[in-house]
Enzyme design. Sequence first.
Site, PDB file in Angstrom:
ATOM      1  N   HIS A 189      22.121  -5.012  17.963  1.00 35.02           N
ATOM      2  CA  HIS A 189      22.925  -5.318  16.771  1.00 35.02           C
ATOM      3  C   HIS A 189      24.160  -6.128  17.092  1.00 35.02           C
ATOM      4  CE1 HIS A 189      23.690  -0.941  17.633  1.00 35.02           C
ATOM      5  NE2 HIS A 189      24.909  -1.407  17.823  1.00 35.02           N
TER       6      HIS A 189
ATOM      7  N   HIS B 245      32.613  -6.932  22.116  1.00 31.96           N
ATOM      8  CA  HIS B 245      31.446  -7.457  21.410  1.00 31.96           C
ATOM      9  C   HIS B 245      31.933  -8.257  20.202  1.00 31.96           C
ATOM     10  CE1 HIS B 245      32.454  -3.693  19.339  1.00 31.96           C
ATOM     11  NE2 HIS B 245      32.058  -4.357  18.257  1.00 31.96           N
TER      12      HIS B 245
ATOM     13  N   HIS C 174      31.115  -9.791  15.993  1.00 27.62           N
ATOM     14  CA  HIS C 174      30.411  -9.711  14.709  1.00 27.62           C
ATOM     15  C   HIS C 174      30.449 -11.115  14.122  1.00 27.62           C
ATOM     16  CE1 HIS C 174      30.591  -5.226  14.588  1.00 27.62           C
ATOM     17  NE2 HIS C 174      31.673  -5.437  15.330  1.00 27.62           N
TER      18      HIS C 174
ATOM     19  N   GLU D   7      34.687  -8.909  10.092  1.00 30.22           N
ATOM     20  CA  GLU D   7      34.633  -7.597   9.418  1.00 30.22           C
ATOM     21  C   GLU D   7      35.926  -7.398   8.627  1.00 30.22           C
ATOM     22  OE1 GLU D   7      33.218  -4.654  12.473  1.00 30.22           O
ATOM     23  OE2 GLU D   7      31.420  -4.998  11.255  1.00 30.22           O
TER      24      GLU D   7
ATOM     25  N   HIS E 231      35.801  -7.676  19.043  1.00 26.06           N
ATOM     26  CA  HIS E 231      36.329  -6.310  19.180  1.00 26.06           C
ATOM     27  C   HIS E 231      36.388  -5.919  20.651  1.00 26.06           C
ATOM     28  CE1 HIS E 231      34.920  -5.099  14.859  1.00 26.06           C
ATOM     29  NE2 HIS E 231      36.040  -5.798  14.872  1.00 26.06           N
TER      30      HIS E 231
ATOM     31  N   THR F  51      32.843   0.613  13.014  1.00 26.77           N
ATOM     32  CA  THR F  51      32.256  -0.102  11.868  1.00 26.77           C
ATOM     33  C   THR F  51      30.731  -0.123  11.926  1.00 26.77           C
ATOM     34  OG1 THR F  51      32.249  -2.236  12.992  1.00 26.77           O
ATOM     35  CG2 THR F  51      34.266  -1.627  11.779  1.00 26.77           C
TER      36      THR F  51
HETATM   37  N1  LIG Z   1      32.456  -2.279  15.722  1.00 23.22           N
HETATM   38  S1  LIG Z   1      33.278  -1.153  16.483  1.00 23.22           S
HETATM   39  O1  LIG Z   1      33.919  -0.309  15.524  1.00 23.22           O
HETATM   40  O2  LIG Z   1      34.149  -1.732  17.499  1.00 23.22           O
HETATM   41  C1  LIG Z   1      32.141  -0.176  17.352  1.00 23.22           C
HETATM   42  N2  LIG Z   1      31.109   0.431  16.797  1.00 23.22           N
HETATM   43  N3  LIG Z   1      30.333   1.152  17.667  1.00 23.22           N
HETATM   44  C2  LIG Z   1      30.767   1.077  18.918  1.00 23.22           C
HETATM   45  N4  LIG Z   1      30.145   1.679  19.995  1.00 23.22           N
HETATM   46  C3  LIG Z   1      28.892   2.388  19.779  1.00 23.22           C
HETATM   47  C4  LIG Z   1      29.227   3.842  19.734  1.00 23.22           C
HETATM   48  C5  LIG Z   1      28.379   4.895  19.887  1.00 23.22           C
HETATM   49  N5  LIG Z   1      29.164   5.999  19.820  1.00 23.22           N
HETATM   50  C6  LIG Z   1      28.821   7.352  19.928  1.00 23.22           C
HETATM   51  C7  LIG Z   1      29.806   8.261  20.284  1.00 23.22           C
HETATM   52  C8  LIG Z   1      29.507   9.602  20.400  1.00 23.22           C
HETATM   53  C9  LIG Z   1      28.202  10.046  20.179  1.00 23.22           C
HETATM   54  C10 LIG Z   1      27.213   9.103  19.817  1.00 23.22           C
HETATM   55  C11 LIG Z   1      27.520   7.747  19.717  1.00 23.22           C
HETATM   56  N6  LIG Z   1      30.425   5.645  19.635  1.00 23.22           N
HETATM   57  N7  LIG Z   1      30.458   4.324  19.583  1.00 23.22           N
HETATM   58  C12 LIG Z   1      30.856   1.676  21.262  1.00 23.22           C
HETATM   59  C13 LIG Z   1      29.962   1.842  22.405  1.00 23.22           C
HETATM   60  C14 LIG Z   1      29.347   2.994  22.793  1.00 23.22           C
HETATM   61  N8  LIG Z   1      28.660   2.660  23.885  1.00 23.22           N
HETATM   62  C15 LIG Z   1      27.776   3.597  24.596  1.00 23.22           C
HETATM   63  O3  LIG Z   1      28.605   4.735  24.978  1.00 23.22           O
HETATM   64  C16 LIG Z   1      27.777   5.768  25.543  1.00 23.22           C
HETATM   65  C17 LIG Z   1      28.685   6.958  25.781  1.00 23.22           C
HETATM   66  O4  LIG Z   1      29.672   6.579  26.722  1.00 23.22           O
HETATM   67  C18 LIG Z   1      27.154   5.242  26.833  1.00 23.22           C
HETATM   68  O5  LIG Z   1      26.284   6.238  27.369  1.00 23.22           O
HETATM   69  C19 LIG Z   1      26.337   3.986  26.541  1.00 23.22           C
HETATM   70  O6  LIG Z   1      25.875   3.424  27.760  1.00 23.22           O
HETATM   71  C20 LIG Z   1      27.217   2.948  25.842  1.00 23.22           C
HETATM   72  O7  LIG Z   1      26.436   1.826  25.455  1.00 23.22           O
HETATM   73  N9  LIG Z   1      28.851   1.386  24.193  1.00 23.22           N
HETATM   74  N10 LIG Z   1      29.654   0.868  23.293  1.00 23.22           N
HETATM   75  S2  LIG Z   1      32.185   0.124  19.025  1.00 23.22           S
HETATM   76 ZN   LIG Z   2      32.709  -4.119  16.402  1.00 17.78          ZN
END
Ligand SMILES: NS(=O)(=O)c1nnc(N(Cc2cn(-c3ccccc3)nn2)Cc2cn([C@@H]3O[C@H](CO)[C@@H](O)[C@H](O)[C@H]3O)nn2)s1
Ligand SMILES: [Zn+2]
Length: 252
Positions: free
Chosen positions: A55, A85, A87, A97, A110, A190
């Site tokens: 995405h 990353h 958007h 956004e 972001h 987001t």
């Molecule tokens: N539009 S923005 O607001 O900015 C963003 N929107 N999403 C973003 N990320 C994805 C995400 C997933 N989770 C999450 C947290 C707790 C439980 C389940 C899901 N929070 N944000 C940021 C992001 C996360 N990750 C992943 O985090 C995991 C936990 O550390 C890791 O195991 C993966 O390898 C890695 O890919 N990467 N990026 S940011």
């Molecule tokens: Zn983002």
Amino acid sequence: MSSPSVWHKNYPVAQGNRQSPIDIVPHQALHDPSLGPVVLNYDQCTSMNITNNGHSVVVQFDDSDDRSVIQGGPLDNPYRLKQFHFHWGEKGCHGSEHTVAGNSYASELHLVHWNAVKYKTFGEAATAPDGLAVLVSLLHKTGDDHRWLHVITDALYMVKFKVSTTVNCFNPKCLLPSSLHYWTYLGSLTTPPLHESVIWIVLREPIIVSEKQLGKFRMLLFTGEEEDQRIRMENNFRPPQPLKGRKVRSSI
Ligand SMILES: NS(=O)(=O)c1nnc(N(Cc2cn(-c3ccccc3)nn2)Cc2cn([C@@H]3O[C@H](CO)[C@@H](O)[C@H](O)[C@H]3O)nn2)s1
Ligand SMILES: [Zn+2]
């Protein structure tokens, strides 16, 4: 990638009180003299890989120590850089956004950081109200290339499908505008799971990119190489969400 309008079915927080992005209305922002400058220490940054995660296109960093942090501004602790990353839209000036006085930009960068002082892992921080800090650079499309963005856009052909590849150290400071004046407010991720855990820091000055550079984002695919359907990755932005009484503060 399901449409933002149905996310609330699986993630009720989508209709919560501190959702992102928002429309920022500059003259309604509160100038807060206690807001100091944001300080970026990215010089020891070690970017690890660039990934098409289905995405967006994400550049991940080594966040095992405090080598790359943001601090100051609205933040009480240093926050570790985890990834950045983008958007974007499918044409013209839609794709950001956050909007400013109702105007959207062509794209939005972001830089995602997490509070490693208070929380042990990103996952834990991502569910805490002060767990994450996202620094935003708005990308304004005019004619000229951004001199450093090409380092990213030239690598995109390698992640056309949902794959990952390593990148040399890339210091994302070069993707920020010269002025670090910002708006800040409390919001959320987001994209699902939409956790209300983000302190947003939106830089007021956009950076200038070219149509050619934006076009390279749009040749990415949501789909994997093995899938017979080829869906272009575009319009991966969530529209502005209700402010619900929140105040946006301004650093100047
Ligand atoms: N539009 S923005 O607001 O900015 C963003 N929107 N999403 C973003 N990320 C994805 C995400 C997933 N989770 C999450 C947290 C707790 C439980 C389940 C899901 N929070 N944000 C940021 C992001 C996360 N990750 C992943 O985090 C995991 C936990 O550390 C890791 O195991 C993966 O390898 C890695 O890919 N990467 N990026 S940011
Ligand atoms: Zn983002």
